[in-house]
Design an enzyme around this catalytic site. Structure first.
Site, PDB file in Angstrom:
ATOM      1  N   GLU A   1     -10.680 -11.459  -5.758  1.00  0.00           N
ATOM      2  CA  GLU A   1      -9.283 -11.380  -5.313  1.00  0.00           C
ATOM      3  C   GLU A   1      -8.908 -12.552  -4.427  1.00  0.00           C
ATOM      4  OE1 GLU A   1      -8.720  -7.629  -3.305  1.00  0.00           O
ATOM      5  OE2 GLU A   1     -10.616  -7.779  -2.259  1.00  0.00           O
TER       6      GLU A   1
ATOM      7  N   HIS B   1       0.790  -1.232   0.000  1.00  0.00           N
ATOM      8  CA  HIS B   1       0.000   0.000   0.000  1.00  0.00           C
ATOM      9  C   HIS B   1       0.820   1.280   0.000  1.00  0.00           C
ATOM     10  CE1 HIS B   1      -3.238  -2.881   0.776  1.00  0.00           C
ATOM     11  NE2 HIS B   1      -3.840  -2.070  -0.063  1.00  0.00           N
TER      12      HIS B   1
HETATM   13  C1  PEP Z   1      -6.185  -5.774  -5.258  1.00  0.00           C
HETATM   14  O1  PEP Z   1      -6.101  -6.576  -4.327  1.00  0.00           O
HETATM   15  O2  PEP Z   1      -5.685  -5.978  -6.375  1.00  0.00           O
HETATM   16  C2  PEP Z   1      -6.889  -4.490  -5.074  1.00  0.00           C
HETATM   17  C3  PEP Z   1      -7.124  -3.692  -6.085  1.00  0.00           C
HETATM   18  O3  PEP Z   1      -7.238  -4.140  -3.814  1.00  0.00           O
HETATM   19  P1  PEP Z   1      -6.178  -3.596  -2.732  1.00  0.00           P
HETATM   20  O4  PEP Z   1      -4.885  -3.336  -3.453  1.00  0.00           O
HETATM   21  O5  PEP Z   1      -6.756  -2.367  -2.146  1.00  0.00           O
HETATM   22  O6  PEP Z   1      -6.095  -4.720  -1.762  1.00  0.00           O
HETATM   23 MG    MG Z   2      -7.290  -6.285  -2.565  1.00  0.00          MG
END
Ligand code: PEP
Ligand code: MG
Length: 634
Positions: A468, A227
């Site tokens: 996911e 993140h």
């Molecule tokens: C992902 O997991 O690809 C996604 C878009 O969600 P995040 O990155 O917020 O977990």
């Molecule tokens: Mg995700």
């Protein structure tokens, strides 16, 4: 805020070998480093205004009450199980919290020296600890740890601010004593353009820093899909992540180059080196500006096939950026960021105002609001989570939402109300069973009923889901009967399908979205969505890699959502290929057995025609990886 306490004088001042990491966010920054050591700098220190004094005093009083009631709760729970002498320590903590000398020391720091409550507590505790240190009696000297413990409880209570919010959101089951509280965000305050060097930065840390003139990030851990990197790309701040040994090598005050194009960090660079890096950064900037000139042109392949490009948004301010960058809508609004950098969860009304503003601002473009994906590495100060060995596999996203219906309902009602003002869609994160989707559906129906009963207007709000978790990808046909749309989160899909922690830099090179397993899962999602007549987009970091994006189009994907800053580049890549070429490549890679083979095949097919976008380097040796992109300039 705290910086490295090691003196810069231990350095020769000579340039040192560059450190290598993963290119987390493109661009080049040159500035002075601020090194944040783990465990330090977590206490926000702030000089307050005179008018803020009563509020800070009140926060302190609230924090004492909160800490006291938590300790009392533990006391009640363990009273029957422990002998009386062991309970005495808890009573001693209560007494320390009630100690007037602590209170008056804190009060003095706030009233006379205008320190915020956290800083005042820190100083008062340090003062008491010093007094204990001077005692002759060894047993009493040891009590300093109890004072520190009490100080820690107060800091945590201050981070969560008020007992009211903690009480309302408590997730701990009766009898469960261990809870996972988030560490308060780093309180970084800098006056000059600064490069932050840290072991790790939580999403809350990064969000808290956007108010400061931070021009680059370097972290020891992390990958392109962690993140910190996602946030840095969204904010267009160069970042290199996964830089082993960064903390040992860099000192606060060093001049540092963050080369987010090559994944390199140069410490105390020579004048020449700095000039070359600056030139590289300028070239990247000019190329980006050039590409952005064509942003208003439609997003099509060379043969005219339309591919919709949307923006991923973490912070409200990014929505406008999305429009500026030519996004056809918001494909992923990560609403959890509304919860993480604050002391209270956002109320229904506050969320409604925000979602409405975004819906109106983007209209007639669609906005996909993902319900909060908290848990895992995204923690909110007001939400207590149970201690878990593997938070990524624990109480996260939709699982947390279903356990906290009040919190979830407030968000859903806000979304329903905002649906009267634009084209909104709601999307559930981390769904792994149809039962979860159904539960989400019934809560959304309830939210519609409650909004109507309260006399508010509403519009349509299709309910879709993230794919996911491998279970969802495998059973995509079952989900497609009940979901209005799919969006594939490749960041987590790679993590869960390949069993590789998405923040592990050691394994980053193995965490490839080109892995045949991932491609097969995506192909299954595309097939199921087509049969059911619903849309399937990609919103993970895979979508913002030019080579991967073209392959995805060849696999049948017609919608990609990515950080706004990447749209221009992807649009340009699309213009250079035909659908026939993309489909032929997709058919070929489906016959290959390893990620490396797929990467090589894709690079051989397309990299020569994208060399300016990819850096003009020979990408066929070594093969490019999405998780650590090759240099984009020389
Ligand atoms: C992902 O997991 O690809 C996604 C878009 O969600 P995040 O990155 O917020 O977990
Ligand atoms: Mg995700």
């Amino acid at each position: 805020m705290s910086s490295s306490s090691r003196p810069p004088s231990s350095h020769s001042g000579l340039a040192v070998e560059p450190l290598h990491g993963i290119a987390g966010s493109p661009g080049v920054a040159i500035a002075t480093a601020l090194v944040l050591e783990p465990g330090q700098g977590r206490i926000p220190r702030r000089t307050i205004l005179k008018e803020e004094v009563p509020l800070e005093l009140e926060r302190y009083v609230d924090a004492v009450e909160d800490a006291k009631s938590q300790i009392a709760e533990v006391h009640t729970r363990v009273a029957a199980k422990l002998p009386a002498e062991h309970l005495k320590i808890l009573e001693a903590y209560q007494a320390m919290l009630a100690d007037p000398s602590l209170a008056s020391a804190v009060q003095e720091e706030i009233e006379a020296r205008f320190r915020n409550a956290e800083w005042a507590v820190e100083l008062a505790v340090q003062m008491i600890v010093r007094e204990f240190d001077q005692l002759d009696d060894a047993y009493l000297r040891e009590r300093r740890h109890d004072v520190e413990f009490v100080g820690d409880r107060l800091q945590r209570a201050l981070a969560a601010n008020a007992p009211r919010s903690i009480g309302a959101l408590r997730l701990t089951e009766p009898g469960q004593t261990r809870v996972r509280r988030p560490t308060p965000p780093l309180g970084v305050h800098v006056a000059q353009p600064t490069i932050v060097v840290a072991h790790d930065l939580s999403p809350a840390d990064t969000a808290a820093m956007i108010r400061e003139p931070i021009v680059g990030f370097v972290t020891e851990v992390g990958t392109r899909t962690s993140h910190t990197a996602i946030m840095a790309r969204a904010l267009e701040i160069p970042a290199v992540v996964g830089v082993t040994g960064a903390l040992a090598a860099v000192r606060t005050g060093d001049t540092v180059i963050v080369d987010g194009l090559r994944g390199e960090v140069h410490i105390r660079p020579s004048t020449d080196m700095a000039a070359r890096a600056r030139a590289r950064g300028d070239r990247h900037f000019s190329r980006t500006q050039l590409l952005r000139k064509r942003l208003r042109e439609p997003s099509t392949l060379a043969d005219g096939t339309r591919v919709s490009l949307k923006a991923n948004v973490e912070l409200p301010t990014e929505a406008l950026l999305g429009v500026e960058h030519g996004a056809e809508g918001i494909g992923l609004y990560r609403t959890e960021f509304l919860y993480i950098d604050r002391k209270e969860p956002p109320s229904e009304d506050e969320q409604f105002e925000l979602y409405r503003t975004i819906a109106q601002m983007m209209s007639p473009r669609a906005v996909t609001l993902r319900t909060f994906d908290l848990g895992g590495d995204k923690r909110a100060p007001t939400i207590e989570l149970p201690e878990e060995a593997n938070p990524a596999l624990g109480l996260r996203a939709i699982r947390l939402a279903l356990r906290e219906p009040n919190l979830f309902m407030a968000q859903l009602r806000a979304m329903v109300r905002a649906s009267a003002y634009g084209e909104l869609r709601v999307m559930l994160p981390m769904v792994s069973s149809v039962a979860e989707l159904r539960e989400g559906r019934s809560l959304l129906d309830r939210a519609f009923a409650e909004v109507a009963a309260a006399g508010h207007e509403h519009g349509q709000l299709p309910l879709g889901m993230m794919i996911e978790v491998p279970a969802a990808a495998v059973c995509a046909d079952l989900f497609a009967r009940e979901a209005a749309f799919f969006s594939v989160g490749t960041n987590d899909l790679v993590q869960y399908a390949l069993a590789i922690d998405r923040s592990s830099q050691q394994l980053a090179s193995l965490a490839s979205p080109f892995d045949p397993a991932i491609l097969r899962l995506i192909a299954n999602v595309v097939r199921a969505s087509r049969e059911a007549g619903i849309s399937a987009s990609i919103c993970g970091a895979m979508a913002s890699d030019p080579l991967a994006a073209l392959l995805l189009v060849g696999m049948g994907i017609r919608e990609l959502s990515m950080e706004a800053a990447a749209i221009a580049e992807i649009k340009e890549a699309m213009r250079r290929m035909t659908l026939e070429e993309c489909e032929a490549l997709a058919a070929e890679v489906m016959t290959l057995s390893t990620a490396a083979e797929v990467e090589l095949c894709v690079a051989e097919a397309f990299a020569p025609r994208l060399s300016d976008l990819l850096g003009g380097e020979d990408l066929t040796a070594p093969p490019p990886r999405v998780s650590s992109r090759p240099p984009t300039d020389s």
